[in-house]
Design a protein around this motif. Sequence first.
Motif, PDB file in Angstrom:
ATOM      1  N   GLU A   1       0.861  -1.185   0.000  1.00 23.63           N
ATOM      2  CA  GLU A   1       0.000   0.000   0.000  1.00 23.63           C
ATOM      3  C   GLU A   1       0.895   1.232   0.000  1.00 23.63           C
ATOM      4  N   LEU A   2       0.814   2.028  -1.045  1.00 26.86           N
ATOM      5  CA  LEU A   2       1.709   3.179  -1.192  1.00 26.86           C
ATOM      6  C   LEU A   2       1.006   4.517  -1.000  1.00 26.86           C
ATOM      7  N   ALA A   3      -0.300   4.553  -1.171  1.00 20.79           N
ATOM      8  CA  ALA A   3      -1.026   5.819  -1.146  1.00 20.79           C
ATOM      9  C   ALA A   3      -0.914   6.537   0.196  1.00 20.79           C
ATOM     10  N   SER A   4      -0.782   5.792   1.263  1.00 17.91           N
ATOM     11  CA  SER A   4      -0.770   6.415   2.585  1.00 17.91           C
ATOM     12  C   SER A   4       0.641   6.769   3.073  1.00 17.91           C
ATOM     13  N   LEU A   5       1.646   6.511   2.261  1.00 20.64           N
ATOM     14  CA  LEU A   5       3.024   6.788   2.675  1.00 20.64           C
ATOM     15  C   LEU A   5       3.322   8.281   2.647  1.00 20.64           C
ATOM     16  N   SER A   6       4.244   8.680   3.489  1.00 19.55           N
ATOM     17  CA  SER A   6       4.704  10.062   3.524  1.00 19.55           C
ATOM     18  C   SER A   6       5.409  10.416   2.218  1.00 19.55           C
ATOM     19  N   GLU A   7       5.421  11.700   1.893  1.00 21.14           N
ATOM     20  CA  GLU A   7       6.108  12.129   0.669  1.00 21.14           C
ATOM     21  C   GLU A   7       7.613  11.881   0.760  1.00 21.14           C
ATOM     22  N   THR A   8       8.160  12.044   1.941  1.00 19.06           N
ATOM     23  CA  THR A   8       9.589  11.784   2.140  1.00 19.06           C
ATOM     24  C   THR A   8       9.741  10.612   3.099  1.00 19.06           C
ATOM     25  N   MET A   9      10.694   9.756   2.764  1.00 21.28           N
ATOM     26  CA  MET A   9      10.955   8.556   3.559  1.00 21.28           C
ATOM     27  C   MET A   9      12.439   8.274   3.551  1.00 21.28           C
ATOM     28  N   PRO A  10      12.928   7.582   4.568  1.00 24.72           N
ATOM     29  CA  PRO A  10      14.332   7.176   4.558  1.00 24.72           C
ATOM     30  C   PRO A  10      14.611   6.225   3.384  1.00 24.72           C
ATOM     31  N   ALA A  11      15.786   6.362   2.804  1.00 22.61           N
ATOM     32  CA  ALA A  11      16.166   5.513   1.667  1.00 22.61           C
ATOM     33  C   ALA A  11      16.110   4.033   2.026  1.00 22.61           C
ATOM     34  N   SER A  12      16.445   3.690   3.257  1.00 25.33           N
ATOM     35  CA  SER A  12      16.428   2.282   3.662  1.00 25.33           C
ATOM     36  C   SER A  12      15.020   1.700   3.603  1.00 25.33           C
TER      37      SER A  12
ATOM     38  N   LYS B   1       9.348   9.361  -4.375  1.00 25.23           N
ATOM     39  CA  LYS B   1       9.767   9.483  -2.978  1.00 25.23           C
ATOM     40  C   LYS B   1      11.293   9.384  -2.869  1.00 25.23           C
ATOM     41  N   GLN B   2      11.903   8.527  -3.682  1.00 28.06           N
ATOM     42  CA  GLN B   2      13.371   8.386  -3.689  1.00 28.06           C
ATOM     43  C   GLN B   2      14.018   9.700  -4.124  1.00 28.06           C
ATOM     44  N   TRP B   3      13.406  10.376  -5.061  1.00 26.69           N
ATOM     45  CA  TRP B   3      13.940  11.646  -5.560  1.00 26.69           C
ATOM     46  C   TRP B   3      14.093  12.645  -4.416  1.00 26.69           C
ATOM     47  N   HIS B   4      13.172  12.600  -3.459  1.00 27.57           N
ATOM     48  CA  HIS B   4      13.227  13.508  -2.310  1.00 27.57           C
ATOM     49  C   HIS B   4      14.362  13.157  -1.344  1.00 27.57           C
ATOM     50  N   CYS B   5      14.985  12.007  -1.524  1.00 22.31           N
ATOM     51  CA  CYS B   5      16.138  11.622  -0.690  1.00 22.31           C
ATOM     52  C   CYS B   5      17.435  12.258  -1.216  1.00 22.31           C
ATOM     53  N   TYR B   6      17.377  12.796  -2.430  1.00 18.17           N
ATOM     54  CA  TYR B   6      18.550  13.407  -3.069  1.00 18.17           C
ATOM     55  C   TYR B   6      19.704  12.420  -3.239  1.00 18.17           C
ATOM     56  N   ALA B   7      19.367  11.156  -3.400  1.00 15.62           N
ATOM     57  CA  ALA B   7      20.370  10.116  -3.631  1.00 15.62           C
ATOM     58  C   ALA B   7      19.704   9.002  -4.435  1.00 15.62           C
ATOM     59  N   PRO B   8      20.447   8.387  -5.322  1.00 17.99           N
ATOM     60  CA  PRO B   8      19.865   7.285  -6.091  1.00 17.99           C
ATOM     61  C   PRO B   8      19.693   6.047  -5.207  1.00 17.99           C
TER      62      PRO B   8
ATOM     63  N   LEU C   1       9.243   6.668 -18.745  1.00 17.00           N
ATOM     64  CA  LEU C   1       9.977   7.937 -18.834  1.00 17.00           C
ATOM     65  C   LEU C   1       9.994   8.666 -17.487  1.00 17.00           C
ATOM     66  N   GLY C   2       8.916   8.580 -16.749  1.00 17.50           N
ATOM     67  CA  GLY C   2       8.890   9.156 -15.411  1.00 17.50           C
ATOM     68  C   GLY C   2       9.894   8.470 -14.491  1.00 17.50           C
ATOM     69  N   LEU C   3       9.963   7.144 -14.577  1.00 18.78           N
ATOM     70  CA  LEU C   3      10.946   6.400 -13.783  1.00 18.78           C
ATOM     71  C   LEU C   3      12.367   6.823 -14.126  1.00 18.78           C
ATOM     72  N   VAL C   4      12.654   6.906 -15.398  1.00 14.59           N
ATOM     73  CA  VAL C   4      13.988   7.304 -15.853  1.00 14.59           C
ATOM     74  C   VAL C   4      14.309   8.711 -15.354  1.00 14.59           C
ATOM     75  N   GLY C   5      13.328   9.602 -15.430  1.00 16.04           N
ATOM     76  CA  GLY C   5      13.550  10.967 -14.967  1.00 16.04           C
ATOM     77  C   GLY C   5      13.834  11.059 -13.475  1.00 16.04           C
ATOM     78  N   HIS C   6      13.204  10.216 -12.702  1.00 16.70           N
ATOM     79  CA  HIS C   6      13.394  10.254 -11.249  1.00 16.70           C
ATOM     80  C   HIS C   6      14.628   9.486 -10.788  1.00 16.70           C
ATOM     81  N   LEU C   7      14.915   8.375 -11.435  1.00 21.20           N
ATOM     82  CA  LEU C   7      16.004   7.512 -10.960  1.00 21.20           C
ATOM     83  C   LEU C   7      17.265   7.580 -11.811  1.00 21.20           C
ATOM     84  N   GLY C   8      17.137   8.113 -13.021  1.00 21.02           N
ATOM     85  CA  GLY C   8      18.311   8.230 -13.887  1.00 21.02           C
ATOM     86  C   GLY C   8      18.545   7.008 -14.715  1.00 21.02           C
TER      87      GLY C   8
END
Length: 88
Positions: A5-16, A45-52, A81-88
């Motif tokens: 379930e992803l809809a209820s997750l916070s916008e920012t989360m720890p990378a782990s 959400k990973q994009w908000h971690c500023y790390a791949p 394309l959205g995935l590529v844009g967010h994750l590289g």
Amino acid sequence: MNLPELASLSETMPASELEVLFEKVLLASATARQKLEALLELADKQWHCYAPPSEEIGARISAFVRESWNPGDLETVKVVLGLVGHLG
């Protein structure tokens, strides 16, 4: 295993925590399209971690995207394309 379930997750989360969710999505019994959409949500959400993501998860996502690539399906192309844009 179902998609997490992803809809209820916070916008920012720890990378782990995201690593665990990426893994669950990749292992879920869902359609390729459903998995791609879930991966895109996690990639945002990973994009908000500023790390791949880790190299291992990144490689697994890349392999899944290559397997799922369908240039004839515009909606899938948009998600990829959205995935590529967010994750590289």
